[in-house]
Scaffold this motif. Structure first.
Motif: not given
Lengths: 262, 300, 317
Positions: C207-212
């Protein structure tokens, strides 16, 4: 390898998993000592992969607790659990087919490395050093699992047996203390199965605890320290291979399954 | 006097909302039909509505055909375009991934839009109302008779589709395809034909919607995209793949949009439906009548 | 191993440096430098989108909105409040980042069609805001009087000077993004594309990578928007409409989603299509784009950047 029952690395207490109207798992409690190979067997639909999914954080249990090294983990996300030291392979091989053999294992180093996107983008010296460390460790693992010569090949191009070995290698790269292997011998021929079994034993020699779901009885009987038998989501037997082999309840669970298919 | 006019206004908005909502419902039905059989979301769904209106103008106004003849001819023509779309845009794709299919239907939609612009130009076109434009006064609201034609055809479409899917062999075959395409083909159902049929049916429904709504709202070459997005929201709101859901979602969407435009801001009219769409996607993607387990299993 | 060669990048740099000189001496293509400015601006957006859609596999149909947020932030803050343009660019990018965080966090939990629709809806809503908030944005008539840019006292008031500014930034961003692709983060993104389950089992916070990545691509689009505003000195909402969002999709598809070179190729081609080749056939513009997109999807799904692989495959047979 001596088992240490007083210091279990993983315990399951009161795990219940209900899907809609179906109870997939009902309290298959167990306590796994560190450094052993524990197999989970049972007829199809017994709940084995569901159990794996709960241990690795893919699914939350309806109730119950999973403790890893004394810490409760059942509500944690999969990537956090991976950082804590549990890794896994999948029933249907989930390799990163858009990457090479080496890159797949390098991805496995993710939880044991640090590099911000910003540092990577600027190619700061720290990021280059980290990348070199990642590659070096990954190459060591490739040597350990015997796939070093194929490091530059696309992962999807390997034969199934090697793909399964690669997936194990990727999981090993995360430096787990517990590794969950989901049917590592499925679809493999005699030679490939032998290679896989040897690898699993070598993993135990490194001090890593192995949790194994498997249908191939020879593999299970050969390498397990202890076996747990599930049927309809419940534990019906638990013990060393010799006991399980002769346990009437286990035989009935499998034969009963065969009767229905006859 | 003021109380009546406020109630009258609200009633006006609701009736307009139900009318617009009927169009959304029909487009949503089209989405659900194609989705059920193929798990594709057809971004070009709105273009069928646009074509319905434009082609009807060509037949009825330019060629002077009487309404009763122009109507089915238009539906047939647009259905043909729907079939062409399946043949030329969907079937040729060798490795259908989510992204490829999305892009293919978007490509088809701009192709259709581009062609429409060349043929009919950019100006909005009008059609004569089916039964005249003498407004009906009801509870303080002023209602165009065409509104009833829109709602009526929506109901007719629902009844027709229900009968088709539940009572006819072909309809049942399509439902089987939707549930399990592999099993369906094993029992001899030609899945490719079913997909073709799904596109044809959706195009036909879209065409009907376009024909009945043009006398109310005019039609222009680029109406399709916004319509598709809002109707998708309606389909999701009601539960993607569910027919009663498409109707429910469509009507609710239409009423919310109408009330929003009337009571809050007419400039932001289009935004209301889009905000509802986002809310549904973020909080309850399975929709009102959808099944959450099924929506998780669906490929996309 | 995914290695983006240093030689092609050097060649690209060389071509970029030489181009305006060549254009100046060939009357027929004198105005190409102007088109190249737009191509460069588009490239900034497509590089981010390539990382998001090509490597991480997440669809966004709403990036026209971030392009617009950058453009309007710069326009409003410089034309209305007289602030320093470079600072405004940064503010625009930060605003885009915040919006990307807010809309991306819930949206990126969705997959495939749902994600596409969510980003599309977001894009349209932002467009409607640009149109409606006339007091701030000037509404459908747009905003004029946007100042140009100056660097260390030197006014960037010719096409050539602006060209070098834009393409220097593009080159820097391109190299930065290539570095990310070839790093631990790049592997994580590529892993997410193929199997989110396996990636998260290997410790990747999906999730964090996608948002970044979403935020990164949004910031790039915003930067592009600011550069656009200061170049034309005039903007209006129609630049940031649904059709532009689809043009971005065409750039990515035409160039090729699986290679970051596709971002530059696609941006160049669409810029030239828009401003040069279809200039006299405006009626056919939409039709041509639709046909191009469809043909690419059916016959060349990996875009033009995938051609070398296909040609290589022919020779092996």
């Amino acid at each position: 390898m001596t088992a240490q029952p007083e210091h279990p690395i993983l315990t399951l207490e009161g795990i219940v998993k209900v899907f809609g109207g179906l109870t997939a798992l009902y309290k298959p409690d167990c306590s796994i000592p560190a450094g052993t190979i524990r197999s989970i067997i049972g007829p199809n639909g017994a709940g084995k992969t569901t159990l794996f999914n709960i241990i690795t954080g893919v699914l939350p249990p309806t109730t119950g607790a999973v403790s890893f090294k004394g810490r409760r983990i059942e509500r944690l996300k999969p990537h956090t659990i991976a950082r804590q030291g549990i890794s896994r392979t999948f029933q249907t091989v989930e390799l990163f087919t858009n990457m090479t053999v080496l890159e797949n294992v390098m991805l496995g180093r993710h939880p044991r490395s640090r590099c911000s996107m910003l540092a990577s983008g600027l190619r700061l010296p720290n990021s280059r050093k980290e990348e070199a460390r990642i590659e070096s460790k990954a190459r060591d693992i490739l040597k350990f699992i015997g796939l070093a010569p194929k490091f530059d090949q696309p992962a999807g191009g390997l034969p199934l047996g090697e793909q399964k070995i690669l997936e194990i290698g990727r999981a090993l790269a995360t430096e787990p203390e517990l590794i969950c292997l989901d049917e590592p011998a499925a679809g493999l021929n005699e030679t490939e199965t032998h290679v896989a079994s040897s690898l699993i034993r070598a993993i135990r020699e490194r001090g890593i605890t192995v949790l194994l779901v498997e249908h191939d009885m020879r593999v299970v009987m050969n390498i397990s320290d202890e076996i747990m038998v599930l049927n309809h989501g419940q534990k019906i037997a638990e013990g060393p291979p010799e006991e399980i082999r002769d346990d009437p309840k286990v035989i009935e669970a499998y034969l009963g399954d065969e009767d229905r298919h006859a | 006097m003021d109380d009546i006019s406020l109630a009258g206004q609200l009633f006006q908005y609701v009736i307009t909302g139900i009318t617009v909502g009927s169009i959304y419902a029909m487009v949503a039905l089209g989405f659900s039909i194609i989705y059920n059989v193929t798990e594709i979301i057809n971004f070009a769904q709105g273009e069928f509505v646009m074509l319905g209106g434009m082609v009807m103008v060509a037949f009825q106004m330019s060629m002077g055909l009487p309404l009763l003849l122009a109507f089915p001819t238009t539906v047939a023509a647009v259905t043909g375009i729907g079939i062409l779309m399946d043949r030329l845009a969907i079937r040729p794709i060798r490795r259908p991934t989510v992204m490829t299919l999305i892009i293919a239907t978007i490509a088809a939609s701009i192709l259709i839009k581009g062609a429409a612009m060349i043929v009919w130009g950019k100006d909005p076109l009008d059609l004569p109302a089916f039964s005249g434009r003498n407004p009906i006064h009801l509870f303080g609201a002023v209602i165009q008779p065409q509104y009833f034609w829109v709602i009526g055809f929506m109901l007719l479409t629902v009844i027709g589709l229900t009968f088709f899917f539940n009572r006819t062999i072909i309809g049942k075959a399509m439902s089987a395809c939707a549930a399990n395409p592999d099993a369906a083909s094993l029992v001899g159902i030609n899945v490719k034909w079913m997909i073709l049929l799904a596109f044809a049916l959706s195009a036909a429904i879209g065409a009907v919607a376009g024909i009945v709504v043009t006398p109310v709202a005019l039609m222009e070459y680029d109406r399709g995209a916004m319509l598709a997005v809002k109707a998708f929201g309606a389909a999701i709101l009601g539960g993607l793949g569910s027919f009663p859901g498409a109707i429910l979602g469509g009507l609710i969407m239409g009423i919310i949009e109408s009330l929003g435009a009337g009571l809050i801001s007419s400039g932001y009219k289009d935004a209301f439906a889009l905000i509802v769409l986002l809310a549904v996607l973020f909080f309850k993607p399975s929709g009102i009548l959808g099944n959450i387990e099924i929506s998780k299993i669906k490929r996309f | 191993m995914l290695r983006i060669g240093k030689l092609p990048i050097a060649i690209l740099a060389g071509v970029i440096i030489m181009f305006p000189w060549v254009a100046r001496h060939v009357t027929l293509i004198e105005h190409y430098t102007d088109i190249m400015v737009f191509a460069g601006i588009y490239s900034l957006i497509t590089i981010g989108l390539s990382l998001l859609m090509g490597y991480a596999g997440q669809i966004s149909l709403g990036h026209a909105a971030f392009f617009g947020i950058g453009a309007y932030s710069s326009a409003i803050l410089t034309a209305r409040f007289g602030m320093n343009p470079w600072g405004c660019m940064l503010i625009g990018a930060l605003l885009a980042a915040v919006m990307a965080l807010l809309i991306g966090t819930p949206s990126l939990k969705l997959k495939g069609h749902y994600l596409a629709m969510a980003t599309l809806a977001f894009g349209i809503i932002v467009f409607i805001v640009f149109n409606e908030e006339t007091e701030w944005t000037g509404g459908p008539d747009g905003m004029s009087g946007i100042p140009g840019l100056a660097l260390a006292g030197l006014a960037l008031d010719t096409v050539e000077k602006y060209y070098y500014l834009v393409w220097t930034i593009v080159l820097g961003v391109f190299i930065f993004t290539c570095n990310i692709i070839q790093s631990r983060s790049g592997r994580a993104l590529r892993a997410i594309h193929v199997s989110e389950a396996a990636a998260s089992a290997m410790g990747v916070n999906v999730a964090r990578f996608k948002v970044m990545v979403f935020i990164y691509s949004a910031m790039l689009a915003s930067l592009a928007g600011s550069l656009y505003a200061h170049y034309l000195n005039f903007i209006n909402p129609s630049t940031f409409d649904l059709f532009f969002a689809i043009k971005l999709l065409i750039m990515i598809s035409l160039g090729g989603t699986h290679s970051i070179w596709g971002a530059i190729i696609g941006a160049l081609l669409v810029a030239f299509l828009s401003f040069e080749w279809l200039h006299f056939f405006e009626e056919f513009e939409i039709l041509v784009y639709g046909a191009v997109l469809l043909l690419i999807t059916i016959f060349l799904p990996e875009g033009l950047a995938g051609l070398p692989k296909i040609v290589h495959g022919w020779f092996r047979k």
